[in-house]
Design an enzyme around this catalytic site. Structure first.
Site, PDB file in Angstrom:
ATOM      1  N   ARG A  60       1.310  -4.773  -5.706  1.00 15.45           N
ATOM      2  CA  ARG A  60       1.420  -6.074  -5.057  1.00 15.45           C
ATOM      3  C   ARG A  60       1.898  -7.038  -6.129  1.00 15.45           C
ATOM      4  O   ARG A  60       1.771  -6.772  -7.321  1.00 15.45           O
ATOM      5  CB  ARG A  60       0.076  -6.473  -4.460  1.00 15.45           C
ATOM      6  CG  ARG A  60      -0.372  -5.396  -3.442  1.00 15.45           C
ATOM      7  CD  ARG A  60      -1.340  -5.870  -2.410  1.00 15.45           C
ATOM      8  NE  ARG A  60      -1.217  -5.075  -1.192  1.00 15.45           N
ATOM      9  CZ  ARG A  60      -1.852  -3.923  -0.954  1.00 15.45           C
ATOM     10  NH1 ARG A  60      -2.648  -3.404  -1.844  1.00 15.45           N
ATOM     11  NH2 ARG A  60      -1.668  -3.280   0.184  1.00 15.45           N
ATOM     12  N   ASP A  62      -0.894   2.281   8.113  1.00 20.06           N
ATOM     13  CA  ASP A  62      -1.486   1.483   9.198  1.00 20.06           C
ATOM     14  C   ASP A  62      -0.700   1.545  10.513  1.00 20.06           C
ATOM     15  O   ASP A  62      -1.241   1.248  11.567  1.00 20.06           O
ATOM     16  CB  ASP A  62      -1.575   0.003   8.796  1.00 20.06           C
ATOM     17  CG  ASP A  62      -2.507  -0.205   7.617  1.00 20.06           C
ATOM     18  OD1 ASP A  62      -3.234   0.742   7.275  1.00 20.06           O
ATOM     19  OD2 ASP A  62      -2.499  -1.301   7.043  1.00 20.06           O
ATOM     20  N   THR A 113       3.784   2.738   5.619  1.00 19.08           N
ATOM     21  CA  THR A 113       2.387   2.292   5.571  1.00 19.08           C
ATOM     22  C   THR A 113       1.561   3.203   6.460  1.00 19.08           C
ATOM     23  O   THR A 113       2.032   3.610   7.532  1.00 19.08           O
ATOM     24  CB  THR A 113       2.223   0.826   6.044  1.00 19.08           C
ATOM     25  OG1 THR A 113       0.836   0.585   6.312  1.00 19.08           O
ATOM     26  CG2 THR A 113       2.998   0.511   7.308  1.00 19.08           C
ATOM     27  N   GLY A 158       0.837  -1.206   0.000  1.00 16.77           N
ATOM     28  CA  GLY A 158       0.000   0.000   0.000  1.00 16.77           C
ATOM     29  C   GLY A 158       0.867   1.248   0.000  1.00 16.77           C
ATOM     30  O   GLY A 158       1.800   1.339   0.789  1.00 16.77           O
ATOM     31  N   ARG A 200      -6.660  -2.312   8.551  1.00 17.97           N
ATOM     32  CA  ARG A 200      -6.604  -3.783   8.492  1.00 17.97           C
ATOM     33  C   ARG A 200      -6.669  -4.450   9.861  1.00 17.97           C
ATOM     34  O   ARG A 200      -7.712  -4.568  10.448  1.00 17.97           O
ATOM     35  CB  ARG A 200      -5.373  -4.236   7.702  1.00 17.97           C
ATOM     36  CG  ARG A 200      -5.583  -4.015   6.212  1.00 17.97           C
ATOM     37  CD  ARG A 200      -4.676  -4.872   5.413  1.00 17.97           C
ATOM     38  NE  ARG A 200      -3.394  -4.217   5.216  1.00 17.97           N
ATOM     39  CZ  ARG A 200      -2.436  -4.719   4.460  1.00 17.97           C
ATOM     40  NH1 ARG A 200      -2.600  -5.846   3.836  1.00 17.97           N
ATOM     41  NH2 ARG A 200      -1.304  -4.083   4.310  1.00 17.97           N
ATOM     42  N   ASP A 248       1.277  -0.560  11.635  1.00 18.10           N
ATOM     43  CA  ASP A 248       1.204  -1.875  12.301  1.00 18.10           C
ATOM     44  C   ASP A 248       2.524  -2.631  12.204  1.00 18.10           C
ATOM     45  O   ASP A 248       2.541  -3.831  11.964  1.00 18.10           O
ATOM     46  CB  ASP A 248       0.066  -2.706  11.670  1.00 18.10           C
ATOM     47  CG  ASP A 248       0.229  -2.867  10.172  1.00 18.10           C
ATOM     48  OD1 ASP A 248       1.062  -2.158   9.573  1.00 18.10           O
ATOM     49  OD2 ASP A 248      -0.478  -3.706   9.589  1.00 18.10           O
ATOM     50  N   ASP A 304       4.483  -4.577   6.337  1.00 18.35           N
ATOM     51  CA  ASP A 304       4.978  -5.873   6.817  1.00 18.35           C
ATOM     52  C   ASP A 304       4.978  -6.933   5.713  1.00 18.35           C
ATOM     53  O   ASP A 304       5.859  -7.784   5.667  1.00 18.35           O
ATOM     54  CB  ASP A 304       4.208  -6.345   8.043  1.00 18.35           C
ATOM     55  CG  ASP A 304       2.762  -6.654   7.744  1.00 18.35           C
ATOM     56  OD1 ASP A 304       2.125  -5.849   7.039  1.00 18.35           O
ATOM     57  OD2 ASP A 304       2.264  -7.694   8.201  1.00 18.35           O
TER      58      ASP A 304
HETATM   59  P1  ADP Z   1       2.320  -4.186   2.630  1.00 22.91           P
HETATM   60  O1  ADP Z   1       3.787  -4.151   2.368  1.00 22.91           O
HETATM   61  O2  ADP Z   1       1.705  -2.821   2.542  1.00 22.91           O
HETATM   62  O3  ADP Z   1       1.977  -4.928   3.912  1.00 22.91           O
HETATM   63  P2  ADP Z   1       1.301  -6.478   1.078  1.00 22.91           P
HETATM   64  O4  ADP Z   1       0.926  -7.279   2.270  1.00 22.91           O
HETATM   65  O5  ADP Z   1       0.330  -6.439  -0.039  1.00 22.91           O
HETATM   66  O6  ADP Z   1       1.620  -4.959   1.409  1.00 22.91           O
HETATM   67  O7  ADP Z   1       2.684  -7.066   0.517  1.00 22.91           O
HETATM   68  C1  ADP Z   1       3.324  -6.475  -0.602  1.00 22.91           C
HETATM   69  C2  ADP Z   1       3.987  -7.528  -1.428  1.00 22.91           C
HETATM   70  O8  ADP Z   1       5.001  -8.185  -0.660  1.00 22.91           O
HETATM   71  C3  ADP Z   1       3.104  -8.658  -1.926  1.00 22.91           C
HETATM   72  O9  ADP Z   1       2.358  -8.318  -3.055  1.00 22.91           O
HETATM   73  C4  ADP Z   1       4.150  -9.714  -2.244  1.00 22.91           C
HETATM   74  O10 ADP Z   1       4.781  -9.428  -3.476  1.00 22.91           O
HETATM   75  C5  ADP Z   1       5.176  -9.514  -1.122  1.00 22.91           C
HETATM   76  N1  ADP Z   1       4.922 -10.458  -0.035  1.00 22.91           N
HETATM   77  C6  ADP Z   1       4.032 -10.360   0.969  1.00 22.91           C
HETATM   78  N2  ADP Z   1       4.075 -11.436   1.790  1.00 22.91           N
HETATM   79  C7  ADP Z   1       5.011 -12.266   1.260  1.00 22.91           C
HETATM   80  C8  ADP Z   1       5.540 -13.552   1.631  1.00 22.91           C
HETATM   81  N3  ADP Z   1       5.103 -14.218   2.710  1.00 22.91           N
HETATM   82  N4  ADP Z   1       6.511 -14.076   0.846  1.00 22.91           N
HETATM   83  C9  ADP Z   1       6.967 -13.431  -0.224  1.00 22.91           C
HETATM   84  N5  ADP Z   1       6.522 -12.227  -0.629  1.00 22.91           N
HETATM   85  C10 ADP Z   1       5.560 -11.648   0.091  1.00 22.91           C
END
Ligand code: ADP
Length: 331
Positions: free
Chosen positions: A73, A129, A127, A12, A173, A131, A104
């Protein structure tokens, strides 16, 4: 020896990501490091989509919301093949250090990459959030509070004019930082956050008691409930119909949505972004890897990436106490 550094923004988007990129660009320039920016989060690593980042890119950058590298993403990156492709591409370009600005999920992604790539990885928390454990605040969080607060102020004007009950959903979230702080700073009447939500039956009886208590004292008055997203079963519609069942009619739902991610970053986000971006560049070439740089008690710190999602970050006690007082002060 001159290092080659790469940066990307992922997950995000958050106001202040550009301010952080600016600090990284300037830091790398001062240290004589080569810097490229991958576009569209981890997709750029897989698709070899990158651009050079030079001082010209920094003009007015500190004040723009969003991210000039775009964020995204990337499902493919979660697979071993995706991360292996990224690792080969990074090695081909000769990158020594990858800086990941994101939440995260992005840090889990960075950690996943470290199984296939032996370069240095540094995360920076970006982020709305907030969090992420290991830092008091994340880049974008302060701006998002401000945006939510001023939106709730506006909702209150119309709520007061019609003596209506408004439900305002804010992002967050799995964490109530944004909801709690937006509610406290806008003097909302009630807040619902995941940290204190036990079940909808108990919560609804508390809310109804609160509304009826206020109405018994003051007659028909406006009432604003701030709700963190994903907490109430079936969202604002579910909450509105639960209130209806308790005889509370004329309930207006407002979802703030993506406006919370936008806008020019407030000073606190620009300052955090500038400090963390600069500090990350100072760590380039040092032994530490798979770390996030954050700020605790106004000091820059480094924590292992895995701590950022494994450790739980609690809401600030004094803010919670102030909100509880605010929720009870009216009758
Ligand atoms: P944020 O970083 O805001 O928490 P997301 O949770 O959508 O956003 O994660 C961003 C990107 O990080 C995902 O689209 C994916 O490419 C990568 N990602 C998230 N979790 C994993 C994971 N467990 N293993 C590998 N890549 C991950």
């Amino acid at each position: 020896m001159s290092k080659r550094v790469a940066v990307l923004t992922s997950g995000g988007d958050a106001p202040g990501m550009n301010a952080c990129l600016r600090a990284i660009i300037i830091g790398c320039q001062r240290q004589g490091f080569k810097l490229i920016g991958y576009k569209h989060g981890f997709n750029g690593l897989i698709n070899q989509e990158f651009i050079p980042l030079s001082l010209e890119s920094t003009h007015n950058l500190i004040q723009y919301g969003g991210t000039i590298l775009q964020s995204a993403r990337c499902e493919a990156f979660k697979t071993p093949e995706g991360a292996k492709t990224a690792a080969v591409n990074l090695a081909n370009v000769g990158i020594d250090t990858l800086i990941v600005i994101g939440g995260d999920g992005s840090f889990r992604g960075a950690n996943h990459l470290s199984q296939y790539w032996d370069g240095q990885i540094i995360g920076i928390p970006g982020t709305i959030d907030n969090d992420i454990a290991g830092t008091d605040a994340t880049i974008g969080y302060y701006t998002a509070i401000d945006t939510a607060m001023s939106s709730i102020d506006k909702v209150r004007d119309t709520a007061d004019a019609f003596e209506r009950l408004f439900l305002v959903e804010v992002m967050g979230r799995n964490a109530g930082f944004l909801a709690l702080n937006a509610a406290l700073s806008s003097a909302a009447d009630y807040v619902i956050v995941p940290e204190f939500f036990d079940n909808d039956k108990n919560e609804i009886s508390r809310i109804v008691k609160q509304i009826n208590g206020q109405r018994a004292l003051k007659g028909e008055v406006s009432f604003i409930i701030v709700v963190a997203e994903n907490v109430w079963p079936n969202g604002l519609t579910g909450l509105a119909s639960a209130l209806n069942k308790h005889g509370i009619k004329d309930v207006r739902p407002v979802t703030l949505g993506h406006v919370q991610r936008g806008g020019s970053p407030v000073a606190q986000d620009r300052l955090l972004a500038s400090s963390l971006g600069n500090h990350a560049v100072n760590l380039v070439g040092q032994a530490q890897t798979n770390i996030m740089v954050g700020e605790l008690n106004h000091r820059v710190v480094s924590v292992p990436l895995s701590d950022t999602w494994r450790k739980q970050k609690p809401l600030n006690d004094t803010r919670v106490a102030a909100m509880k007082t605010q929720m009870n002060e009216r009758y």
